[in-house]
Scaffold this motif. Structure first.
Motif, PDB file in Angstrom:
ATOM      1  N   LYS A 184       0.824  -1.214   0.000  1.00 30.68           N
ATOM      2  CA  LYS A 184       0.000   0.000   0.000  1.00 30.68           C
ATOM      3  C   LYS A 184       0.856   1.261   0.000  1.00 30.68           C
ATOM      4  O   LYS A 184       0.379   2.329  -0.393  1.00 30.68           O
ATOM      5  N   VAL A 185       2.123   1.158   0.438  1.00 31.17           N
ATOM      6  CA  VAL A 185       3.000   2.330   0.391  1.00 31.17           C
ATOM      7  C   VAL A 185       3.601   2.474  -1.005  1.00 31.17           C
ATOM      8  O   VAL A 185       3.513   3.526  -1.631  1.00 31.17           O
ATOM      9  N   ASN A 188       0.255   2.468  -3.606  1.00 32.58           N
ATOM     10  CA  ASN A 188      -0.913   3.334  -3.427  1.00 32.58           C
ATOM     11  C   ASN A 188      -0.637   4.656  -2.714  1.00 32.58           C
ATOM     12  O   ASN A 188      -1.538   5.479  -2.589  1.00 32.58           O
ATOM     13  N   ASP A 189       0.592   4.848  -2.206  1.00 40.77           N
ATOM     14  CA  ASP A 189       0.854   6.061  -1.438  1.00 40.77           C
ATOM     15  C   ASP A 189       0.879   7.299  -2.345  1.00 40.77           C
ATOM     16  O   ASP A 189       1.483   7.294  -3.424  1.00 40.77           O
ATOM     17  N   TYR A 190       0.262   8.374  -1.873  1.00 44.14           N
ATOM     18  CA  TYR A 190       0.168   9.601  -2.676  1.00 44.14           C
ATOM     19  C   TYR A 190       1.545  10.176  -2.989  1.00 44.14           C
ATOM     20  O   TYR A 190       1.828  10.587  -4.127  1.00 44.14           O
ATOM     21  N   SER A 191       2.417  10.208  -1.976  1.00 48.34           N
ATOM     22  CA  SER A 191       3.736  10.822  -2.166  1.00 48.34           C
ATOM     23  C   SER A 191       4.575  10.044  -3.184  1.00 48.34           C
ATOM     24  O   SER A 191       5.271  10.634  -4.019  1.00 48.34           O
TER      25      SER A 191
END
Length: 359
Positions: A184-185, A188-191
């Motif tokens: 998820k990092v 899917n993470d925004y940053s």
């Protein structure tokens, strides 16, 4: 504003090895890039003139520590083909197991470096903590953590017991569970998306024309993986190349993430297909003669060995083409038009290995 020339490397926080780029910018936008190599040339190919063909297995393992097993495999299968040596099936599958373990620890190392480039120190440490478990497996099964020296001309020098195979499967189960927790990092993470999506785009047609290979090529939508040729024990395994279509740094990150999971599956398949007992190495007599090209799939892409021999203990010529060398021309087309701040991530996205490239 007049153009500004900025040196990038050969020493830079995102580069574990020396690569120098002379970058021309205008208003912080990259307009031209000129690479410079040659900082760590060691002349390993010249050693082919001095060592016999069996000793050269140890030499080619030292071309690159991260994928030493695959260098030795590629060299050994070339000599075996020249001398028409029939390697035992168990040895072929053992080579696959150690090669895929190398691919896992190489990709985990890269994912950690990518996280470090973003400033995600905790994610960097999580990747390398998981990688340590793979290094422990290599040490326990081969006797060393990096340069494992299992390949010889004629097979492998070590075997795995049933207890070791079960232990490897148990460790991989833990590795898979902990690695999926990072999905998820990375995915899917925004940053992470903000720093990689749409950055350093390499279109599919350009990737093919420029001879890109490995995750750099597959991240641009080209389903090409040398393991599909079935060398060593790969012909007995069921898998498809991991492909993404966008061609940007985010796509190349996703390819490597999914390839870690694919390699775990390939190790499981190889262990399940290991023949009961039997030899893992055959005696080799005589000397190689003729010319041959041997290819394999490194963590960074296609590795190619050219060998010429004339029936003596020493080879006439050993030539190595590494994936980073093939991926530098595509890199030079990714950078123009990008913000200067994106250069480190784009360079890192091809996973450059200068040790391999300069030998």
């Amino acid at each position: 504003m007049a153009p500004t020339i900025i040196p990038f490397g050969p020493q830079h926080p995102v580069l574990p090895e020396p690569l120098h780029l002379k970058i021309t910018t205008r208003d912080e936008i990259v307009t031209e890039v000129v690479p410079q190599l040659g900082f760590v040339h060691r002349g390993l190919e010249k050693l082919a003139d001095l060592k016999d063909y069996n000793q050269l297995v140890q030499v080619v393992e030292r071309v690159c520590g991260i994928c030493s097993c695959i260098h030795a495999l590629t060299y050994a299968q070339a000599i075996e083909a020249l001398m028409q040596v029939e390697v035992p099936q168990r040895a072929h599958l053992l080579r696959v197991i150690w090669s895929e373990l190398h691919r896992i620890h190489s990709h985990l190392l890269w994912l950690g470096l990518l996280a470090d480039a973003f400033g995600f120190e905790s994610l960097f440490m999580q990747c390398w903590r998981i990688r340590e478990k793979i290094m422990d497996v290599l040490e326990a099964t081969a006797g060393n953590r990096v340069i494992i020296s299992v390949n010889v001309v004629g097979g492998v020098r070590r075997d795995l017991t049933k207890e070791q195979c079960q232990w490897v499967l148990d460790v991989l189960k833990d590795v898979e569970k902990e690695f999926l927790a990072l999905e998820k990092v990375f995915i899917n993470d925004y940053s992470v998306e903000k720093r990689t999506r749409g950055i350093g785009v390499l279109p599919k047609e350009k990737a093919y024309e420029l001879g890109a290979c490995g995750p750099t090529l597959r991240g641009s939508g080209v389903a090409q993986d040398l393991r599909q040729t079935g060398y060593s024990g790969y012909g007995q395994l069921d898998f498809e190349p991991v492909v993404e279509q966008d061609g940007d740094s985010y796509a190349r990150c996703k390819v490597r993430f999914r390839e870690v999971l694919q390699s775990i599956d390939l190790v499981r398949q190889a262990i399940s297909k290991l023949p009961e007992g039997g030899e893992v190495r055959v005696k080799v007599k005589g000397n190689p003669e003729g010319e041959i090209i041997s290819r394999s799939e490194q963590p960074r892409g296609e590795l190619l060995y050219y060998i010429k021999a004339s029936g003596t203990k020493k080879l006439d010529r050993l030539r190595i083409r590494t994936p980073t060398f093939a991926n530098i021309p595509p890199l030079l087309t990714m950078l123009p038009g990008e913000d200067l701040a994106n250069v480190p991530v784009i360079v890192l996205s091809i996973d450059p290995c200068i040790s391999c490239t300069e030998r």
